[in-house]
Motif scaffolding. Structure first.
Motif, PDB file in Angstrom:
ATOM      1  N   GLY A 103       1.023  -1.389  -0.203  1.00 50.89           N
ATOM      2  CA  GLY A 103       0.056  -0.259   0.162  1.00 50.89           C
ATOM      3  C   GLY A 103       1.356   1.633   0.144  1.00 50.89           C
ATOM      4  N   VAL A 104       2.750   1.238  -0.398  1.00 52.10           N
ATOM      5  CA  VAL A 104       3.360   2.633  -0.271  1.00 52.10           C
ATOM      6  C   VAL A 104       2.081   3.172  -1.869  1.00 52.10           C
ATOM      7  N   PRO A 105       2.027   4.558  -1.990  1.00 54.45           N
ATOM      8  CA  PRO A 105       1.876   4.424  -2.710  1.00 54.45           C
ATOM      9  C   PRO A 105       3.256   5.056  -4.058  1.00 54.45           C
ATOM     10  N   ALA A 106       3.265   4.643  -5.357  1.00 50.56           N
ATOM     11  CA  ALA A 106       4.433   4.413  -6.274  1.00 50.56           C
ATOM     12  C   ALA A 106       5.097   5.627  -6.168  1.00 50.56           C
ATOM     13  N   GLU A 107       3.671   7.159  -6.801  1.00 48.89           N
ATOM     14  CA  GLU A 107       4.486   8.324  -6.372  1.00 48.89           C
ATOM     15  C   GLU A 107       5.299   8.941  -5.136  1.00 48.89           C
ATOM     16  N   PHE A 108       4.904   8.510  -3.993  1.00 45.56           N
ATOM     17  CA  PHE A 108       6.434   8.338  -2.949  1.00 45.56           C
ATOM     18  C   PHE A 108       7.066   7.923  -2.980  1.00 45.56           C
ATOM     19  N   ILE A 109       7.008   7.096  -2.730  1.00 45.28           N
ATOM     20  CA  ILE A 109       8.655   6.155  -3.705  1.00 45.28           C
ATOM     21  C   ILE A 109       9.438   7.024  -5.233  1.00 45.28           C
ATOM     22  N   GLU A 110       8.619   7.084  -5.737  1.00 45.64           N
ATOM     23  CA  GLU A 110       9.445   7.833  -7.153  1.00 45.64           C
ATOM     24  C   GLU A 110       9.297   8.946  -6.660  1.00 45.64           C
ATOM     25  N   ALA A 111       8.494  10.013  -5.391  1.00 46.91           N
ATOM     26  CA  ALA A 111       8.913  11.030  -4.555  1.00 46.91           C
ATOM     27  C   ALA A 111      10.179  10.873  -4.058  1.00 46.91           C
ATOM     28  N   CYS A 112      10.519  10.071  -3.754  1.00 44.70           N
ATOM     29  CA  CYS A 112      11.814  10.133  -2.557  1.00 44.70           C
ATOM     30  C   CYS A 112      13.167   8.820  -3.697  1.00 44.70           C
ATOM     31  N   GLY A 113      12.882   8.919  -4.453  1.00 44.24           N
ATOM     32  CA  GLY A 113      14.403   8.476  -5.537  1.00 44.24           C
ATOM     33  C   GLY A 113      14.705   7.652  -5.240  1.00 44.24           C
ATOM     34  N   ARG A 114      13.855   6.651  -4.556  1.00 42.78           N
ATOM     35  CA  ARG A 114      13.958   5.314  -4.493  1.00 42.78           C
ATOM     36  C   ARG A 114      14.971   5.313  -3.228  1.00 42.78           C
ATOM     37  N   TYR A 115      14.750   6.294  -2.530  1.00 46.42           N
ATOM     38  CA  TYR A 115      15.861   6.715  -1.371  1.00 46.42           C
ATOM     39  C   TYR A 115      15.112   6.657  -0.178  1.00 46.42           C
ATOM     40  N   THR A 116      15.393   6.282   1.132  1.00 49.11           N
ATOM     41  CA  THR A 116      14.916   6.020   2.240  1.00 49.11           C
ATOM     42  C   THR A 116      15.110   6.350   3.277  1.00 49.11           C
ATOM     43  N   GLY A 117      14.265   7.585   4.706  1.00 49.62           N
ATOM     44  CA  GLY A 117      14.986   8.149   5.277  1.00 49.62           C
ATOM     45  C   GLY A 117      13.898   9.219   4.843  1.00 49.62           C
ATOM     46  N   ALA A 118      13.698   9.857   6.960  1.00 49.17           N
ATOM     47  CA  ALA A 118      12.626  10.995   6.684  1.00 49.17           C
ATOM     48  C   ALA A 118      13.597  11.763   7.450  1.00 49.17           C
ATOM     49  N   ALA A 119      12.705  13.409   7.654  1.00 48.01           N
ATOM     50  CA  ALA A 119      13.078  14.071   8.697  1.00 48.01           C
ATOM     51  C   ALA A 119      12.093  15.705   8.768  1.00 48.01           C
ATOM     52  N   ALA A 120      11.642  15.424   9.475  1.00 50.15           N
ATOM     53  CA  ALA A 120      11.086  17.002   9.852  1.00 50.15           C
ATOM     54  C   ALA A 120      11.567  17.605  10.238  1.00 50.15           C
ATOM     55  N   ILE A 121      10.913  19.324  10.595  1.00 48.85           N
ATOM     56  CA  ILE A 121      11.754  20.601  10.091  1.00 48.85           C
ATOM     57  C   ILE A 121      10.850  21.427  11.189  1.00 48.85           C
ATOM     58  N   LEU A 122      11.615  22.438  12.270  1.00 50.43           N
ATOM     59  CA  LEU A 122       9.867  23.144  13.196  1.00 50.43           C
ATOM     60  C   LEU A 122      10.957  24.378  12.809  1.00 50.43           C
ATOM     61  N   LYS A 123      10.334  25.152  12.572  1.00 49.39           N
ATOM     62  CA  LYS A 123      11.074  26.246  12.634  1.00 49.39           C
ATOM     63  C   LYS A 123      10.319  26.961  13.618  1.00 49.39           C
ATOM     64  N   THR A 124      10.510  27.775  14.733  1.00 48.90           N
ATOM     65  CA  THR A 124       9.676  28.291  15.596  1.00 48.90           C
ATOM     66  C   THR A 124       9.421  29.932  15.357  1.00 48.90           C
ATOM     67  N   GLY A 125      10.420  30.363  14.790  1.00 51.08           N
ATOM     68  CA  GLY A 125       9.852  31.781  14.183  1.00 51.08           C
ATOM     69  C   GLY A 125      10.770  32.666  14.770  1.00 51.08           C
ATOM     70  N   ARG A 126      11.545  32.081  16.274  1.00 47.49           N
ATOM     71  CA  ARG A 126      12.037  32.790  16.713  1.00 47.49           C
ATOM     72  C   ARG A 126      13.704  32.148  17.821  1.00 47.49           C
ATOM     73  N   PRO A 127      14.709  33.127  17.351  1.00 50.23           N
ATOM     74  CA  PRO A 127      15.852  33.329  17.231  1.00 50.23           C
ATOM     75  C   PRO A 127      16.330  31.705  18.338  1.00 50.23           C
ATOM     76  N   GLY A 128      17.320  31.432  18.002  1.00 52.35           N
ATOM     77  CA  GLY A 128      18.177  30.473  18.703  1.00 52.35           C
ATOM     78  C   GLY A 128      17.961  29.764  17.948  1.00 52.35           C
ATOM     79  N   PRO A 129      18.426  28.326  19.010  1.00 54.29           N
ATOM     80  CA  PRO A 129      20.020  27.614  18.075  1.00 54.29           C
ATOM     81  C   PRO A 129      19.125  26.422  17.687  1.00 54.29           C
ATOM     82  N   VAL A 130      20.246  25.735  15.945  1.00 54.21           N
ATOM     83  CA  VAL A 130      19.320  24.307  15.506  1.00 54.21           C
ATOM     84  C   VAL A 130      20.009  23.313  16.601  1.00 54.21           C
TER      85      VAL A 130
END
Lengths: 427, 427, 427, 427
Positions: free
Chosen positions: C76-103
């Motif tokens: 059930g993983v969509p072909a478009e998802f795999i295509e969009a990943c370029g057939r590579y795996t792994g993921a990341a989420a980025i939370l930008k608070t908008g306030r100055p501070g460390p990354v």
């Protein structure tokens, strides 16, 4: 220290420096030590075979011994002395106080190394006129100093024997280089009743003004000579009739380098020399490998030795040749007896000229005093090893120098005060 | 030859070509042969274990046999037949004339090779519709022809049995490829009363229209499978606890390549495959080497085998692993019996289509018929081997072809006339 | 922790446990992570090629990837998802608070190992019904727990984003096993602006109720695949025409084992697999070695790699074959940033269930998080690694178990509190 | 032959036997030859560098040459002579008849072998008082006989020069042992105008009373000295800093033994000597291998040499050491010119004392006369080699003996009659 003792100690060291003798050939040195010990007044002076177990002798060349005997005879050592020694070297004096107390042994090593002394006119022995009189031989590891300190300690203790209890054994060990001599002394049984043993070495990482307590860092090591004997044949006409000792040796060298690393500590393997073959066109009948292994622990060293043995036997089988392994030297790791090091630490702090105490545990070569210490501990005794500092340019270097007037008194004081402390006559 | 016999022979060959079976899996082929021999009228027809000594079987894979049994059952071979054969292949027919005379054996080999037949539409089996029906298997060495010639000879001799004396043994040998089957037939004892043995092979350097007499050039060879079993351990944490079968195998490969040349004849050693290890970070516990040696004489081959054995044992010892060597195939050199080759030469000259006789002695691979010949000669008999020509593109090639209608009659005639000559009923 | 979060975290872990995917094939896992991150509310969710630099990918098998894609599509993983990943795996989420501070970056690894899960009914996944549904694959190193902790931290931080400043990057790394994936993430540039990075691993020597601070003991390591390509020839007829890849590989294995020990730290070399050759009688044209080296320092590891490279090149030359080395994995030693470990220590003391803090520095395998940490430090950032305990039977064992309900909350709390501390909104 | 010539020839041989000189040190022998040739009346007498190309000199030890020059000076060889020779040995006389005719060259080799002559009183040189006066050196291969035959031929041809046409070159070659000298003579160009060349050797498989015609059986051979230079380091403290020349040499030896057999002819490889290393505990900086390869054809020999070169280069790379290969000797196979052998056969039949002609083609070592023959044939000339028999106990044996009075006249006659035939003045 007493000026008279000091002067004698320095003069002795400089005299010994002029006449270096390599391991198992120290006939002149041994004779010198024995004469001095008797002159001091020691009644029990042992030499050569009295303190050497022939079966435990390692790395002794009959050829070198023969040449050294000739030289010694030429330099005035009596033939009867050499005969009485059974052509072995090394000496010991035993001081029995007659009062109950511990048996304490001190170890001093007496052999030189095969190094040609520098011609640099600034080098102290050149400047002051006591350079080695023997080509290719030099006290470049400081054992002339060790021996002289030992003789000074011998005189000092003898003169103060009324203040001592128990028994003191002063052992002048041959063939420390290549860790060859200690096992033969252990084999003689002279250490079997020893309660306390103290050994030392000048220099190493210990600078002038420091005394070092050896907690660890002495690698266990075994020196091995490997011989293969094959069958010669004409390599062009009948290569199938030969059994190549050379090939067995080469395969052995490659496999030895490949002995697995050990997960429980550092190991070393050195294939230092390989000599094989008789001619371009003859299947080689003889091969010789000079090698050594080391281990951070005795177990690691044993692992290495066992692997070498298997490899040699395996290649003898694979190539259809005969093999033989001769142990040419042996040392183990230091066994730490904190109570002995505590005493040395306390004493050293009070010795004039000592500015710092080094607690030594980083790897610093091998030392066969460890075999003596091991025997003493196995029999229920304790012991330790210390260093007294000097600012040398490197051991076994052509310009190694002791700075004798400054460094040797420290060695003398630690040994002397140690015995006066542990064998103090309580009365 | 008789047209009826000719037609049957060619049809048989083309049928066998469609159903190739590799060494020790020739259940369908064996069943086919046995049925035919019985149909001809032979009373004594032996199969499988009757002519196979299990202890002398070389290079037989239980796994392949199991799969082949399944296939054979599926293709109509009765389970009882396979059971009666003891799951071994090969067959023989014995023709006893009842009249005194020599015991003569003929050898025909029946297995195929692991080659995928070409798709080239010009390739005769493709053109004429009898290509191999089995992927990766093909009669690319001509044993389909050998078997068919053997069956035609069987019918011919049976039909003319009244003109024969003595006994004739027609042996259909399994697993000639890899020189694996002959020793098992020798081991069964079936050759122990044989006076004369004749074997053959199509092709080689023998072109269409030629018959070749094999004077020499067959290399003795031994195929060996070597197994090492070590001790696994985590290569990062405890490398010292492992015993690497891989290293033992690598050292073995290197030493095998270095077995000395032999002054008395050419030798060969091939380390063809090496498979070792379980994972990147595990000290390898298993290793396998597939190898073969050869020698211009049996003595040279024996020298090679003995060296391999010593090398394997030596490396097992050196690396602390277990080793095992399995003989996967065996052949020796040809023993030349000039009187037999003289007979073949005479006969061949008269065979229609034969334009030239080749006297063959240059090296041309190995052949396990040599093991049968050796046994016969050891028991006082004589024998020989001949080739009947064909213009192939190379044995074991995807487009190997027999030119059956032209080449096979020559093989048939030489075998048939040979027996009629040596077993001629003098009456 | 919050019961809702806790329940979800445990359920997630048990779900992931049923569907283990090995390195570079984590398509279903990646899709699961991405869906969850989006559901939580993250706007910037990256997957596959967005965080993977193809040129830095190590140890990825196209064949395994193809099979995994098939399976993922079937599940059930969509072909478009795999295509969009370029057939590579792994993921990341980025939370930008908008306030100055460390990354700040957190690392969670997601791949499984190739181990068959035990059938023992007492094994928790069997008892509670969440055993691996895939033969030969199992989360036997706890990465299912890592991933689930990461997703719980993701929700927790998102829900408390108003109390945070700076940017938080949650990185779900593929292919940690074999230390293959981190370099590709580094190569993507995602860490180039990171000020603080924190990674972790469950278990190891860290028992339940403990948190471990990793000061050292992580060995630098390089995994290498070595290929030799020779020239085939008939080993009997024309051995001189062949160039044996097998022999080059065997010599390479022997020489690799013999790479000298290093005086400045422990080293390792494992020749784990060697596969060479095509047939008994063919000079081998192909050989493959699977190997890895390690070093107590990066310099020691580099020394090992350099030696392997020289040995491979040398043997290619000696045997006249082609060679190729592919880096299949890379890790370095831990760089210690005491200020980060101090923070973790402080936090950990207050986490419910933590009874002791372990200061870890003894050798404990390799970890490619070190490559991420190195990049962050090279760019002026800091970072660290901790362990959260569990009482397992050994990583990569068939009965490895996390004790999820007890161990995972500790991991969650340390990560969550760490970010809340270093990215606390000061306002 | 003439009694005067005979007496001088035998006396010359016995004198030369007392003063053997090994390859490239034959200063006294060369001086002796030159003096004799001039005394006979030859105007063109060349010596040393006139017939030696320094760039093509093989296996010459400067050290041995220096010692030999000292000895020669002490034995009355003028310093100017040695200087004029450029410190090279060997000589030639050229007889130009002034009449048109072929340029014919004869080869006589002059060096001894390193063998200690037997003390057996029955050994002719002991019995008759002409034993070798030099320890460890002996004419144990008969070159004293070759030289003396050459000088007798020189006188004979000079005295009969009026009956000759064309040009005759009498070449006295140094350093035949180890096949070292011929290439340097070839390099000088002295053979470039030669139409016919004849060489010989006493003994071998040729018994007294036989003359042997050499059709084949001379193996091509290359003698190689291999040097590796590594980097020393303390094997205990810093093994990683060393580059072991010893290991490179051992791997080289193993790989050389494993050079594949050649399908087109016999090959040989002998690793005769390996000397490596400086001390037990030092990574070896120097290694030396003495080796030779052979081939049944020049192509096979070249294959062996090329493999050795690749192996040495490969191991230098693998171990990070420097390597150097020095060609220490070279010989090729015999090129058969049937028309020359036919002439020798005809002549030999008529020589008094010759009972049989041996047609030799079985392998019998190597001979660098082949290099001269090759050059002559390359330039359009022809040539051959013969043996004249003697019943020795084996070449290079301590009791090798020529039976000079019986064997040498045969050699003399064949050479002398050959020239008188091919350079007969037709007028």
């Amino acid at each position: 220290m007493d000026k008279r003792l000091f002067d004698e100690m320095i003069a002795t060291r400089r005299h010994l420096h002029t006449m270096p003798e390599e391991g198992w050939t120290e006939f002149e040195t041994t004779y010198f030590i024995v004469k001095r010990l008797r002159e001091i007044g020691y009644e029990t002076v042992l030499a050569g075979k009295d303190i050497i177990d022939p079966a435990s002798v390692r790395g002794r060349s009959e050829e070198l011994v023969n040449a050294a005997v000739e030289r010694a005879l030429g330099n005035g050592v009596p033939a009867e002395f050499i005969e009485a020694c059974g052509r072995y070297t090394g000496a010991a004096a035993i001081l029995k106080t007659g009062r109950p107390g511990p048996v304490t042994a001190l170890r001093f090593d007496i052999d030189c190394v095969c190094v040609q002394e520098t011609d640099d006119p600034e080098h102290a022995p050149n400047k002051l006129g006591f350079r080695s009189g023997r080509k290719g031989l030099m006290h470049a590891c400081g054992h002339d100093g060790h021996t002289s300190v030992g003789l000074a300690v011998a005189r000092d203790l003898f003169e103060h024997r009324d203040a001592l209890c128990g028994t003191i054994k002063l052992i002048f060990q041959p063939a420390e280089e290549g860790v060859r001599g200690a096992v033969a002394i252990v084999g003689s049984g002279i250490l079997d009743d020893v309660d306390i043993i103290l050994g030392s070495h000048v220099g190493g990482k210990c600078k002038l003004g420091h005394v070092g307590l050896v907690h660890g860092g002495v690698l266990a090591s075994t020196k091995l000579d490997i011989y293969f004997e094959g069958v010669p044949s004409h390599a062009g006409n009948a290569p199938e009739k030969g059994k190549s000792a050379l090939m067995a040796a080469c395969a052995t060298a490659m496999m030895m380098a490949g002995i697995p690393r050990h997960g429980e500590g550092a190991s070393r393997v050195a294939v230092g020399k390989l000599i094989a073959g008789e001619g371009r066109n003859v299947v080689p009948a003889h091969a010789y490998i000079q090698t050594e292994v080391r281990g951070e622990t005795a177990a690691v060293n044993d692992f290495m030795v066992k692997n070498v043995e298997q490899i040699v036997a395996g290649n003898a089988l694979a190539y259809g040749v005969q093999s033989r392994i001769v142990v040419a030297g042996e040392a183990t790791t230091i066994i730490e007896c904190p109570e002995i090091l505590d005493i040395v630490r306390e004493i050293a702090r009070d010795v004039p000229g000592v500015e710092a105490i080094d607690e030594l545990s980083t790897p610093a070569g091998s030392e066969d005093f460890t075999m003596m210490l091991k025997r003493v501990v196995e029999h229920g005794g304790r012991g330790g090893m210390f260093r007294w500092g000097c600012n040398h340019h490197g051991h076994h270097k052509r310009d190694f120098e002791l700075q004798d007037t400054e460094s040797m008194p420290v060695g003398f004081e630690v040994f002397s005060r140690f015995v006066r402390r542990v064998n103090r006559c309580e009365g």
